[in-house]
Enzyme design. Structure first.
Site, PDB file in Angstrom:
ATOM      1  N   PHE A 407       0.824  -1.223   0.000  1.00 14.47           N
ATOM      2  CA  PHE A 407       0.000   0.000   0.000  1.00 14.47           C
ATOM      3  C   PHE A 407       0.855   1.269   0.000  1.00 14.47           C
ATOM      4  O   PHE A 407       1.956   1.289   0.548  1.00 14.47           O
ATOM      5  CB  PHE A 407      -0.860   0.030   1.267  1.00 14.47           C
ATOM      6  CG  PHE A 407      -2.206  -0.634   1.128  1.00 14.47           C
ATOM      7  CD1 PHE A 407      -2.814  -0.849  -0.087  1.00 14.47           C
ATOM      8  CD2 PHE A 407      -2.894  -1.019   2.274  1.00 14.47           C
ATOM      9  CE1 PHE A 407      -4.066  -1.446  -0.183  1.00 14.47           C
ATOM     10  CE2 PHE A 407      -4.142  -1.616   2.198  1.00 14.47           C
ATOM     11  CZ  PHE A 407      -4.728  -1.828   0.959  1.00 14.47           C
ATOM     12  N   GLU A 408       0.291   2.343  -0.577  1.00 14.12           N
ATOM     13  CA  GLU A 408       0.873   3.689  -0.519  1.00 14.12           C
ATOM     14  C   GLU A 408       2.311   3.732  -1.045  1.00 14.12           C
ATOM     15  O   GLU A 408       3.165   4.438  -0.527  1.00 14.12           O
ATOM     16  CB  GLU A 408       0.841   4.234   0.924  1.00 14.12           C
ATOM     17  CG  GLU A 408      -0.497   4.175   1.616  1.00 14.12           C
ATOM     18  CD  GLU A 408      -1.569   5.057   0.951  1.00 14.12           C
ATOM     19  OE1 GLU A 408      -1.226   5.815   0.023  1.00 14.12           O
ATOM     20  OE2 GLU A 408      -2.733   4.993   1.370  1.00 14.12           O
ATOM     21  N   GLY A 409       2.562   2.983  -2.106  1.00 15.87           N
ATOM     22  CA  GLY A 409       3.912   2.859  -2.637  1.00 15.87           C
ATOM     23  C   GLY A 409       4.627   1.729  -1.915  1.00 15.87           C
ATOM     24  O   GLY A 409       4.651   1.694  -0.684  1.00 15.87           O
TER      25      GLY A 409
END
Length: 599
Positions: A407-409
């Site tokens: 997630f989120e990079g």
């Protein structure tokens, strides 16, 4: 006691932790929460425990009407409105409070994902980039949970490489609408959301965001993905087939969608880190409870040294990540507090203040997600065979935790961001990192001094403070050695960049934990002695990581006599007296067994 805003009385530049010094009262920690923030934490925690967890089986079975009803209840409590301006039905609270909600609500992974996707990437693009008409139309309903948001950026061929999207938009000849075509993948809340922030390229070139409402002609929702973890969250593809979107649903400016996509990620990263703190606290609580009641060989397994090690290691890592989570968000709030007049409402000014701490947000995301993985792994081992059985909570937690490193990079991308961001700022003269590296290079070539006539017996954390000094110097030394070897091509050496990031992460985590423990001791708070033990235990682990990463970097950038000299410098900077980690683990475990996890 000073309030949170009184504590954070000055703005600290992002990345400054690597070259500067801070005092305990310079950082925000949970001990500085206001009474209102403590009440919000209790509200979020009680809601998760009393409303969400009892519905876990229905949520995990993808009964999305249950999830939506719970989101509506969260909206009724104000938990969905924290980041929304008051003019549009929100509460407009600070980012510390926003992190508190993410932290204490995160007791069930699937619901936490649904909630976080809605209040973060599903809502903030409109808060920051929406027109007044868009805000009036959508934000009040997003605040109450009557409308659920989602965010559609990823595609099958563009996950981390977000700018490589293929979805396209063309403006109609009469200029009234756009036609969107393409497919989006892995959209959280996709199966039940009412509003999607969708990224496409106008005319195949201009990266742009649009707001698309459920039911828009040409928008269809694909089948639910069946996932390893967070099974009760909705994850679907979106298909755009001549999807007709009115021009008034353009979000921001044509060709400026990357500002929306990337600025939202900084918020997403610190909130994910905070959510990992809440999840780890919950799982550690389960592990403690089970270890106390599970009997083996005539006594509870909590009395066994190897179980105590797992409990203590979990607690020490949790304490460190919790410390840097609220330190990070506190700095963001402090920076936002400097905005006055129109700037306080201007999205670009707000984003610049948040972007200042991009490296801290990435650190929090990486180490928070990896901390949670370690905690759930320990918990499964403590439960033994029961940890592998679905009816016990740690089985689900083990599966749910894995997604956070994606997630989120991904953590790989974020490690590159950490090192790359610092080096970029250094080269631009925005952070005096190069001067600090040069000063250190001169220092390490001088003969070492072993003189220290000061009596440090009154400072139980003196040794850990010296380890921190050594870790900072190792970060600068290895960054200098790598830069000297590769110069402008350093960014292409991903393994070196990642090891530098790991050293930097440990510096920030150790310093945050150390400062917080000293604050606890100065205020004579009940957790002080256990916090001291946790810092000692964590410091030993952190320095092992730092020393090993430093040696790998030197092995890559030097050879022969130069390598020998650099390895000797690394050994000198990493020199420390070994801590009795067995004793510290027993001290921490005794506290956990008697009092449980701190809140």
């Amino acid at each position: 006691m000073a309030t949170a805003t009184e504590i954070l009385h000055r703005t600290v530049p992002g990345g400054n932790f690597l070259i500067g010094e801070s005092a305990p009262d310079d950082i925000m920690s949970p001990e500085d929460f206001t009474e209102e923030q403590r009440q919000i934490a209790r509200t979020a925690s009680d809601f998760a425990r009393n409303e969400v967890l009892p519905a876990a089986e229905e949520i995990e079975a993808k009964h999305f009407e249950v999830t939506r009803a719970l989101l509506k209840k969260a909206g009724d409590l104000g938990l969905m409105a924290v980041d929304i301006p008051e003019a549009y039905g929100g509460l407009a609270m600070d980012k510390v409070t926003s992190a508190i909600v993410a932290d204490h609500l995160s007791q069930l992974g699937s619901f936490s994902v649904a909630f976080s996707a809605h209040v973060g990437i599903g809502t903030l693009p409109i808060v920051w980039y929406g027109t007044d008409a868009q805000k009036q139309k959508f934000l009040p309903k997003l605040a109450t949970g009557d409308c659920i948001g989602a965010y559609a950026l990823s595609e099958a061929t563009s996950g981390s490489d977000a700018m490589n999207i293929r979805a396209r938009a063309t403006l109609s000849p009469d200029g009234t609408h756009y036609l969107l075509n393409g497919e989006k993948m892995w959209i959280s809340n996709g199966g039940f959301a009412d509003l999607f922030t969708v990224f496409v390229k106008v005319d195949g070139e201009k990266f742009t965001a649009f707001l698309i409402e459920k039911g828009t002609p040409g928008l269809s929702i694909g089948a639910e993905e069946h996932k390893l973890g967070i099974r009760g969250s909705s994850t679907c593809p979106l298909v755009l087939s001549d999807c007709k979107v009115p021009v008034e649903n353009l979000l921001g400016e044509v060709g400026k969608g990357h500002h929306i996509a990337f600025n939202i990620l900084n918020i997403g990263r610190f909130k994910l880190g905070a959510a990992c703190v809440g999840s780890a606290r919950t799982v550690l609580g389960h592990a403690i409870g089970y270890a106390k009641q599970r009997q083996a060989f005539g006594k509870p397994i909590a009395s066994f040294g190897l179980i105590q090690q797992k409990l203590a290691d979990s607690a020490a890592q949790l304490f460190a990540v919790e410390s840097m989570a609220y330190r990070t968000v506190g700095m963001i709030d402090d920076a936002l507090a400097t905005l006055e007049g129109d700037a306080a409402e201007n999205a670009r000014d707000i984003q610049k203040r948040i972007e200042e701490y991009a490296v801290e947000c990435s650190i929090l995301k990486v180490w928070g997600s990896e901390m949670l993985d370690a905690v759930v792994d320990h918990a499964v081992q403590i439960y033994g065979g029961y940890g592998y059985v679905e009816e016990y909570p740690v089985e689900r937690a083990y599966r749910d935790s894995r997604i956070n490193r994606i997630f989120e990079g991904t953590n790989e991308i974020n490690r590159l961001i950490i090192t790359g961001w610092l080096m970029k700022r250094a080269m631009a003269g925005q952070l005096p990192l190069l001067a600090a590296i040069k000063k250190l290079m001169d220092e390490v070539l001088e003969p070492p001094s072993f003189e220290d006539d000061v009596d440090h017996s009154g400072d139980p954390l003196y040794a850990e403070a010296q380890m921190l000094v050594g870790a900072k110097k190792l970060a600068l030394f290895t960054a200098g050695a790598a830069s000297q070897k590769y110069m402008n091509a350093l960014a292409d050496q991903q393994e070196v960049m990642a090891d530098l990031a790991d050293i930097i992460i440990q510096v920030y985590a150790l310093e945050s934990a150390l400062l917080r423990a000293r604050k606890l001791r100065a205020r004579n708070l009940p957790l002080a002695d256990t916090a001291t033990a946790m810092v000692k235990l964590y410091a030993a682990k952190a320095m092992d990581i730092v020393e090993l990463a430093s040696r790998r970097i030197v092995a890559a950038v030097a050879e022969g006599d130069t390598q020998k000299v650099q390895l000797a410098i690394c050994r000198r900077l990493a020199r420390r007296i070994p801590e009795d980690v067995y004793a510290r683990s027993r001290d921490i475990a005794r506290h956990l067994v008697e009092y449980g996890v701190w809140t």
